[in-house]
Design a protein around this motif. Structure first.
Motif, PDB file in Angstrom:
ATOM      1  N   LYS A 114       0.839  -1.208   0.000  1.00 41.85           N
ATOM      2  CA  LYS A 114       0.000   0.000   0.000  1.00 41.85           C
ATOM      3  C   LYS A 114       0.865   1.245   0.000  1.00 41.85           C
ATOM      4  N   PHE A 115       0.283   2.327  -0.501  1.00 36.66           N
ATOM      5  CA  PHE A 115       0.920   3.644  -0.440  1.00 36.66           C
ATOM      6  C   PHE A 115      -0.155   4.673  -0.129  1.00 36.66           C
ATOM      7  N   SER A 116       0.126   5.537   0.861  1.00 36.26           N
ATOM      8  CA  SER A 116      -0.857   6.560   1.245  1.00 36.26           C
ATOM      9  C   SER A 116      -0.275   7.950   1.061  1.00 36.26           C
ATOM     10  N   PHE A 117      -1.133   8.883   0.692  1.00 31.49           N
ATOM     11  CA  PHE A 117      -0.723  10.285   0.581  1.00 31.49           C
ATOM     12  C   PHE A 117      -1.887  11.155   1.023  1.00 31.49           C
ATOM     13  N   THR A 118      -1.568  12.138   1.881  1.00 37.64           N
ATOM     14  CA  THR A 118      -2.594  13.067   2.360  1.00 37.64           C
ATOM     15  C   THR A 118      -2.512  14.355   1.547  1.00 37.64           C
ATOM     16  N   PHE A 119      -3.631  14.721   0.959  1.00 38.70           N
ATOM     17  CA  PHE A 119      -3.670  15.887   0.083  1.00 38.70           C
ATOM     18  C   PHE A 119      -3.989  17.134   0.905  1.00 38.70           C
ATOM     19  N   THR A 120      -3.014  18.013   1.074  1.00 38.30           N
ATOM     20  CA  THR A 120      -3.200  19.199   1.914  1.00 38.30           C
ATOM     21  C   THR A 120      -3.440  20.462   1.083  1.00 38.30           C
TER      22      THR A 120
END
Lengths: 314, 111
Positions: free
Chosen positions: B83-89
């Motif tokens: 898995k890969f996660s990214f938080t869009f700010t």
């Protein structure tokens, strides 16, 4: 080249047929890869090469060492079977090329295992990388092992048996929505590498992703491959070899013949025949008929090229 | 998020209440979304999300993939089930692709 029996007159038709017998149901194809008469240079090409003996070399591809999914839980084992097959060949080829995806995840142990098995062939091996060989963070494992003496991401050329071989890299700097990519620097090098070469010099180009457009919907082609083909199209005999698509496919276009090799690890579906180009699961009993190696026999004084595809099991 | 069925409602309500009191920050997680990679396709291929949302990609293929948005984010190579996660700010359109199979593309629209 060591191991090649120069006492025989190259690879005779009979020899090729013998090889075909050995290959079981392997596909033999001969192409007029030579110089078309309409160019009017066939005589000079023949004169230049008449005395030279024929030569043969092998292509293996897409070993995916480290792959362990149901399509083939033992990719290292089938690579070893391919190498055993090569070692049992009646006539030892001059050398071998590997058209990439030696490993599955570019891990050091995968490169080690591949090397341990492939070196059992005791043949010189000329590699080009596949995208699976450039997955380590620093992209150094492939280059440290195989990149010595190469340019850029690993391209190079060499001469053998009167043929000019060019190994190209089309698996770096891939653009969103695009296909394989050679890039301006490599194309400039290629143009320069070919400059001054006699048009009768047979050319063998090899790369991982097809340099020709096979099926763009699955990324099976090279964005700027047409540029590379422009540079070689004036030559009398051009053979373009690749891996990546794990199945035999061939095309003849003018003086250029395109040929793609089987994988030694797992088969992939024919273009559009499945939802994706991912590994194709087949019955265990059928797997080895869909894996294999290719042997390319080049007989210069006949300007004819024969490629024999050999499944691990016919 | 799984919608609780009737039998779970009392229990679920208790959990939500507890979360609201003790962990107000977890409320944002309800909006977090997932993208799956199946058969060399990002699914869904396009997503509309709010600023602060975390998107998690999961590779369900037998072949490794990556998730790359030029200059914005870049995953490591994702093997099967990685898995890969990214938080869009920040708001904006984020086009992304698989750097190994560049015909695989996707889009995250952040409002």
């Amino acid at each position: 080249m060591s191991g090649h029996d120069h006492g025989h007159d190259g690879v005779s038709r009979r020899k090729v047929l013998e090889c075909m017998t050995w290959a079981g149901t392997g596909v033999l194809w001969t192409v007029t890869g030579g110089v078309p008469r309409s160019l009017g240079i066939i005589d000079s090409a023949q004169a230049a090469t008449a005395a030279a003996p024929g030569m043969s070399f092998l292509q293996i591809s897409d070993s995916h060492v480290g792959f362990d999914k149901p399509a083939n839980p033992n990719a290292l084992g089938t690579l070893e079977e391919a190498i055993n097959k090569i070692n049992a060949m009646p006539a030892k080829p001059s050398f071998m090329i590997h058209t990439g995806d030696i490993t599955h995840l570019s891990k050091a142990a995968e490169f080690d295992n591949a090397e341990r098995i492939i070196s059992q062939s005791k043949l010189d091996v000329h590699y080009v990388p596949g995208e699976h060989d450039f997955l380590d963070e620093e992209v150094k494992f492939y280059r440290e092992r195989y990149g010595r003496g190469t340019k850029g991401a690993g391209w190079y050329s060499f001469d053998a048996g009167g043929v000019h071989f060019i190994g190209l890299v089309n698996v770096v700097d891939l653009k969103a929505g695009g296909l394989g990519n050679l890039g301006a620097e490599q194309l400039a090098w290629l143009e320069d590498d070919l400059r001054g070469k006699s048009k009768s010099t047979p050319i063998v180009l090899f790369a991982h992703i097809p340099v020709w457009t096979v099926y763009p919907e699955w990324g099976w082609g090279t964005e700027d491959g047409g540029r590379a083909l422009e540079y070689v199209k004036g030559f009398g005999s051009v053979t373009v070899l690749n891996g990546h698509i794990h199945q035999v496919m061939q095309k003849v276009e003018g003086n250029v013949t395109f040929h793609t090799a089987r994988s030694t690890a797992f088969p992939q579906p024919a273009p559009g025949a499945a939802r994706s180009p991912g590994p194709m699961k087949v019955e265990d009993a059928k797997l080895r008929a869909m894996l294999g190696v290719a042997s390319i026999n080049f007989k210069q004084n006949e300007q004819r090229l024969a490629i024999i595809d050999t499944p691990l099991q016919g | 998020m799984k919608t609780p069925n009737r039998r779970d409602i009392g229990f679920g309500f208790g959990l939500v209440l507890a979360a609201a009191i003790l962990l107000p920050a977890t409320h944002a997680r309800a909006d977090d979304v997932e993208v799956h990679i199946d058969n060399f396709v990002f699914q869904p291929a396009e997503l509309k999300i709010k600023v602060g949302t975390t998107v998690t990609w999961t590779n369900r293929d037998d072949i490794p993939h990556t998730v790359v948005s030029a200059g914005k984010f870049r995953s490591k190579t994702l093997d099967t089930d990685d898995k890969f996660s990214f938080t869009f700010t920040n708001a904006g359109d984020y086009k992304y692709f698989c750097s190994l199979h560049p015909h695989m593309t996707g889009m995250i629209k952040v409002e």
